[in-house]
Design an enzyme around this catalytic site. Sequence first.
Site, short mmCIF file in Angstrom:
data_model
loop_
_atom_site.label_atom_id
_atom_site.label_comp_id
_atom_site.label_asym_id
_atom_site.label_seq_id
_atom_site.Cartn_x
_atom_site.Cartn_y
_atom_site.Cartn_z
N CYS A 76 -7.49 49.41 -28.32
CA CYS A 76 -6.65 49.03 -27.18
C CYS A 76 -5.19 49.39 -27.42
CB CYS A 76 -6.80 47.53 -26.92
SG CYS A 76 -5.74 46.94 -25.60
N CYS B 198 -2.63 46.82 -26.27
CA CYS B 198 -2.51 45.64 -27.14
C CYS B 198 -1.76 45.97 -28.43
CB CYS B 198 -3.88 45.11 -27.58
SG CYS B 198 -5.14 45.13 -26.32
N ASP B 199 -2.08 47.11 -29.04
CA ASP B 199 -1.66 47.33 -30.43
C ASP B 199 -0.66 48.46 -30.63
OD1 ASP B 199 -3.37 45.28 -31.19
OD2 ASP B 199 -5.07 46.62 -31.44
#
Length: 314
Positions: A131, A134-135
């Site tokens: 992701c 997200c990261d």
Amino acid sequence: MHKVIVLGTGPAGLTAAIYLARANMQPLVIEGPEPGGQLTTTTEVENFPGFPEGIMGPELMENMRKQAERFGAVFKRGWVKKVNLSKRPFQVFLGEEVLESESLILSTGASAKLLQIPGEKENIGRGVSTCATCDGFFFRGKKIVVVGGGDSAMEEATFLTKFATQVTVVHRRNELRASKIMQDRARANEKIKWKMNRTPLEIIAGENGVTGIKVKNNETGETEIIETDGVFVAIGHKPNTDFLEGQVKTDELGYIVVEPGTTRTSVPGVFACGDVQDHVYRQAITAAGTGCMAALDCERFLEGSATHDWSKSL
Ligand code: NAP
């Protein structure tokens, strides 16, 4: 007999459970093999509103679970093998047990497909991610490899150039699968390098996380190690809908189809929320939002105040 059973405990299912529990509907919530869902496999969540310092994914999910429990949601652990939606009450086959419910909320999510190569699973959260939203932030000033040749890979590679010094796309064929517009955008980005016709073989990691990815050149058969600080696997997602055995209408990718602007599925009394019905946004906050919608749609259905039967128009 339950009023409502919620299948799945990601942000969608738990938000639905909070709303249902507060409305005195005593939801039974079934936790599958990955309680808390995909967020429990990430580290810090920095984009969920209300946490200015960020919050760890597992902690966020544990908080949501406690919040649902506080209002009377009951949790049960197990694997739902199948459901029977042919008549109400609906039946949910949980291990050896058969549960019955007047309504059902499907929030079983989607699972990111993995490469299934050595070094991958064990380094999730240590340099391997599925992701970028997200990261990506954790890879500021670093080198990243994105695996895949579809729209997701192009989107993630382009997005990751905001943080990384260099993004290398590794794809197993010479042609990309992605749409022309997404390809063109990625190709025009000078920070993106291309390793086409390469099959990933292994993700290499040291004490501090990922250091490289070993790939095979499919033309020459030679192997090489591409040095990188992170590997983003973007080879698609699979909605977790197998257990429905086609009883609810899904699209060609297997995602549950809902009436636009609602969470109603093709079966009256069955509602879907979160990633199991969304391959576009796929965020914790959007999943939570649709979880709230599912609880409200379900409440109205059980009160008999739902306006029309959308399933007939499918
Ligand atoms: P996808 O279109 O199925 O592409 C998956 C890619 O991963 C393909 O290039 C595939 O290679 C590769 N792949 C699959 N398994 C692999 C493996 N084991 N090892 C190495 N490579 C592997 O999935 P997606 O990119 O997630 O897109 C899914 C859907 O969402 C599509 O309809 C897409 O258009 C849509 N989407 C749209 C947007 C947008 O419009 N903004 C963004 C993201 C996704 P091959 O090509 O060789 O099969």
